[in-house]
Design an enzyme around this catalytic site. Structure first.
Site, mmCIF file in Angstrom:
data_model
loop_
_atom_site.group_PDB
_atom_site.id
_atom_site.type_symbol
_atom_site.label_atom_id
_atom_site.label_comp_id
_atom_site.label_asym_id
_atom_site.label_seq_id
_atom_site.Cartn_x
_atom_site.Cartn_y
_atom_site.Cartn_z
ATOM 1 N N LEU A 1 0.868 -1.166 0.000
ATOM 2 C CA LEU A 1 0.000 0.000 0.000
ATOM 3 C C LEU A 1 0.909 1.221 0.000
ATOM 4 C CD1 LEU A 1 -2.728 -0.848 2.702
ATOM 5 C CD2 LEU A 1 -2.962 -0.975 0.219
ATOM 6 N N ASP A 2 0.498 2.279 -0.689
ATOM 7 C CA ASP A 2 1.263 3.514 -0.660
ATOM 8 C C ASP A 2 1.436 3.979 0.781
ATOM 9 O OD1 ASP A 2 1.239 3.457 -3.412
ATOM 10 O OD2 ASP A 2 -0.369 4.932 -3.621
ATOM 11 N N ARG A 3 2.500 4.718 1.027
ATOM 12 C CA ARG A 3 2.760 5.225 2.372
ATOM 13 C C ARG A 3 1.536 5.946 2.958
ATOM 14 N NH1 ARG A 3 7.455 7.922 5.052
ATOM 15 N NH2 ARG A 3 8.623 7.772 3.088
#
Length: 307
Positions: free
Chosen positions: A146-148
């Site tokens: 997942l993106d940050r």
């Protein structure tokens, strides 16, 4: 940990390094029935409590699944030191764990995996430190990311074989993966899908309506609510490319709230309004249907209250 000196017998050792009661598996059985048989007189409720309290291990890995299949040669351990297996972290919550995988919910602001610049403040590092408390050689293996700035559910494998099984058969194993987002403006349609070819340009991902050599990507969307100049949208991924939802929402002219990189100029939540709220898959080893779902983040709901 001391070696088990009674590999053929079914009796538990009273202590192993003063930390565990150990039971040897000599015939196939599910974990619940095995423990009820070995721990004579124990109730199903008590066994479930042991599992939920994360003090039952199978081959040095915490197991919370009551019907986990045991095979001869396995070792079931009941920990006497509950604090050793507790997991508490402000950025990460364990939803499920067994000998093969860990399902977690991460908060926004936490990287999924280590990078050259950031090796320690990542979900991967936090979980590695945790599983090494059970055994120094344990580690977690990345399956997806997942993106940050995206919060929500994701999973890690606990061995390379499980990692490869999940990665190589992702589309057969994962049968439902959904996100919720808030985008700017009123969505024109109640539902639809976005198809395009995405190319990673390092600093951003570009989208093309025709094949330009990028990766074909499909996002299905369903508009839940429109209010206050925003839309609450549920999304289901057919493919899982880097920044896919963020780019596709920009393509529709409704960038994700808080997403400056892809065209949003407002950030009323102080974060990227994207959350992975549902993950459903077939267990890579047992084949059992595994379904995990978290509520929409409370700030999302607050922003969508009509004024």
């Amino acid at each position: 940990m001391a070696r088990n000196s009674n590999p053929a017998g079914g009796r538990p050792r009273a202590r192993a390094a003063a930390q565990y009661t150990i039971y040897n598996v000599t015939e196939p059985a599910e974990l619940m029935e095995f423990l009820m048989k070995k721990m004579a007189g124990v109730s199903r409720t008590r066994v479930k409590a042991l599992l939920s309290n994360r003090v039952v291990l199978v081959n040095n890995n915490i197991q919370t699944q009551y019907n986990f299949p045991l095979t001869p040669g396995m070792k079931v351990q009941i920990s006497k030191d509950r604090n050793k297996h507790e997991f508490r972290h402000p950025m990460l919550k364990i939803l499920y764990e067994d000998a093969y995988l860990i399902v977690v919910e991460k908060k926004e602001g936490l990287l999924s995996v280590a990078t050259e610049k950031q090796k320690e403040r990542t979900a991967q590092h936090i979980l590695n430190e945790y599983v090494k408390r059970q055994h120094r050689n344990n580690r977690v293996f990345v399956v997806h990311r997942l993106d940050r700035e995206t919060s929500g559910i994701m999973m890690y494998a606990k061995d390379e074989k499980t990692q490869h099984t999940l990665r190589d058969n992702w589309h057969d194993i994962v049968y439902d993966r959904r996100y919720v987002t808030i985008v700017t403006g009123d969505m024109e349609k109640d539902q639809g899908k976005v198809e395009s070819w995405l190319t990673d340009r390092k600093l951003y991902v570009s989208s093309s309506p025709v094949d330009d050599g990028g990766k074909f990507s499909v996002t299905h969307y369903h508009t839940i609510k429109r209010a206050n100049g925003f839309s609450l949208v549920e999304l289901q991924l057919e493919t899982g490319r880097k920044n896919q939802i963020r780019v596709h929402m920009q393509t529709l002219g409704h960038p994700v709230v808080g997403d400056e990189r892809y065209g949003c100029e407002v950030n009323p939540l102080g974060r990227l309004a994207l959350h992975a709220f549902k993950l459903c898959f077939y267990h890579p080893v047992t084949g059992e249907r595994m379904e995990f779902e978290t509520p929409y983040p409370a700030p999302f709901k607050t922003l969508m209250l009509r004024k």
